[in-house]
Design a protein around this motif. Sequence first.
Motif, PDB file in Angstrom:
ATOM      1  N   PRO A   1      -4.196  -0.817  -8.833  1.00 27.88           N
ATOM      2  CA  PRO A   1      -4.334  -0.235  -7.489  1.00 27.88           C
ATOM      3  C   PRO A   1      -3.297  -0.761  -6.495  1.00 27.88           C
ATOM      4  O   PRO A   1      -2.771  -0.003  -5.681  1.00 27.88           O
ATOM      5  N   MET A   2      -2.992  -2.059  -6.589  1.00 31.78           N
ATOM      6  CA  MET A   2      -2.002  -2.619  -5.677  1.00 31.78           C
ATOM      7  C   MET A   2      -0.611  -2.062  -5.961  1.00 31.78           C
ATOM      8  O   MET A   2       0.201  -1.892  -5.060  1.00 31.78           O
TER       9      MET A   2
ATOM     10  N   GLN B   1     -10.222  -6.551 -16.056  1.00 27.61           N
ATOM     11  CA  GLN B   1     -10.725  -6.259 -14.705  1.00 27.61           C
ATOM     12  C   GLN B   1      -9.646  -6.493 -13.669  1.00 27.61           C
ATOM     13  O   GLN B   1      -9.496  -5.724 -12.728  1.00 27.61           O
TER      14      GLN B   1
ATOM     15  N   LYS C   1      -8.745  -3.389 -11.534  1.00 26.14           N
ATOM     16  CA  LYS C   1      -9.361  -3.467 -10.210  1.00 26.14           C
ATOM     17  C   LYS C   1      -8.413  -3.987  -9.146  1.00 26.14           C
ATOM     18  O   LYS C   1      -8.629  -3.775  -7.961  1.00 26.14           O
ATOM     19  N   VAL C   2      -7.390  -4.710  -9.563  1.00 25.78           N
ATOM     20  CA  VAL C   2      -6.504  -5.302  -8.562  1.00 25.78           C
ATOM     21  C   VAL C   2      -5.045  -4.881  -8.744  1.00 25.78           C
ATOM     22  O   VAL C   2      -4.442  -4.285  -7.858  1.00 25.78           O
TER      23      VAL C   2
END
Lengths: 297, 399
Positions: free
Chosen positions: A223-224, A215, A219-220
């Motif tokens: 994308p970053m 995740q 999720k982090v």
Amino acid sequence: MMLSMTKFTLLSFITSMEEFFGNTIPVAEGVDRFVEWITETFNWFFDPVKNDFGNLIENFAELLASLPASIVILLAVVLAYFLSGRRFALPVFTLVGLLFIYNQQLWEQLMFTFTLVLVASFISVIVGIPVGILMSKSSLAEAIIKPILDFMQTMPAFVYLIPAVVFFGIGMVPGVFASFIFATPPVVRFTNLGIRQVSKELVEASDAFGATGKQKLFKVELPMAKTTIMAGINQTVMLSLSMVVIASMIGAPGLGRDVLSALQRAQEGPGFVAGLSIVILAIIIDRITQNLNKGKA
Amino acid sequence: MPVIKVSNLSKIFGKKTKEAQRLLDEGYSKEEILEKTGCTVGVNRASFEVEEGEVFVIMGLSGSGKSTLVRLLNRLIEPTEGDVEIDGENLATMNKEDLRNIRRQKMSMVFQKFALFPFRTVLENTEFGLEVQGVSKEERSEKAREALELVGLGSFVDQLPSQLSGGMQQRVGLARALANDPEVLLMDEAFSALDPLIRKDMQDELLDLQEKMQKTIIFITHDLDEALRIGDRIALMKDGSIVQIGSPEEILINPANDYVEKFVEDVDRSKVLTAEKIMKRPETVNIDKHGPRVALERIREQGLSSIFVTDRSRNLKGYVTADDVSEARKQGKSDLREILRTDMPKVDKETSVHDLFDIIHDSPVPVTVVEDGKLRGIIVRGSIIAALANGSEVDGNDA
């Protein structure tokens, strides 16, 4: 006493050094045998790649070339228009550039070059991003992979053209292979960098809320890191385009072949036209991939 | 039962942690251990308990180990030694999955630099904790909206964090932490990145929210004023160790050692000390028993210019001035009621000294501290000055 001892050891050291340098270590022979061994052992892999995959991309290139040029140009212009945020500079350049290449009777070559770049970049990205993720997660992996990337980027391309031909024969496949080796490092490096640059607090935040490793990644971290990874993809595409001329030396069809034959026959004019066509394609692809990045980030 | 029980919790950074730990047990200092082993002692055998609904502030200067300590509580940093029990479960030794469940359900964290995900909207940021738990889209959206409503950002759901001011961003951070409905809220310098005015607003808001929610909050700060404002109890840290734990007043008035004393030296005592702490026992006369003669006598005895008047059960009636009393005596009046004045300022026991400044400035007589109509004490200018000059000498007796 001491002096003579020193003298003695020094002398024996020099003799042994001379012996050492007198006999060449058979690195080249070793590599030869290694390549031979790989060829024989992995024949089951190379053969289908050479034949089936080779046919696939050649068919794809021929399909592209058989489409009416006007439709392809129109599609490219529309794509450029939307991806550049509905501005006019890029679509106009795309239109004029592609019409110029068509006018110079280089359309079919352009389609082959485009296919080569597309396939090579696609494979580079598919392999490169997971490797980059692995590198960012493990310092050991980073320590091992980094020198390999340096090796891939700095080793002169001609050197791996030889085994490429041994493995995959001549044509598009060894071209894709050569370009894969040269163009993969940037996307790996940028992915690694992008993930490592994600701020510590954001990583802590996702941990603190109980995100699993997966995740956190999806999720982090990814994308970053997207902007950085996209910059890496852009570099990969550009580098694989720069391999086009070299790939044509082992029989990859396309614009590179025209440059090469102009070189061999000392024809400045046709050489320039083919070279200019590569530049036009490069600029269009570069701007489009860059805009892809801006648009979503 | 305490919600969180921390015992002997240590963190040593470096390679030779075993050796460093041994030296620590033998009583070597942080510097000596660094010199001998190259290890840094982050937290040194911290022990404390936090009760349900309590705001527990951990404060110290930078490098004191407070940020490390809070990260040991949810194991963002692995402890070297010691236990962290939450509801009786030991967090320090549990497996990854249990730990993840604790983080998902029982503890949330608010970060100094907000740590919002810049590519997610305010609502999506707030949903994050629920999202990783696998809560359905509708449910998490509903809970996230409730949390945002709570912090006053109900109408900003679709904005990106970069479109908000710092204070608003931290409200999102708070909402994200509240959306999980955790028992424990860890706040790591949560307001330190905000400018002073916003910081004060946020502190007030947190206290308001806390009144409604009654969460257990562990709040890290380097700002003593902040600690005193919001903390029910404060733990002071120095060099990785907790040097004192106590209520704000205990820390101010009885610093455990020189370090704490030095720390609290600069604090604005006026905001912490209450009227109760500095009031003095008043001289009074009983309106039912005494006349101008007694009043005048007492005024002269004490060298006052006025005296407060109460009834038998110490209900404050007013005051009389020395001039009025001597005039009344000359005229032979016998009842104080005839010269009674009632324009004295009244405050309650909880009024801060800071708020007393203006009141006392405009008043010709001492300020009265009144509880249920009864006179509890008076405050003269001198006692305010004395309290501000040195808190430990404050005479705290109750009249």
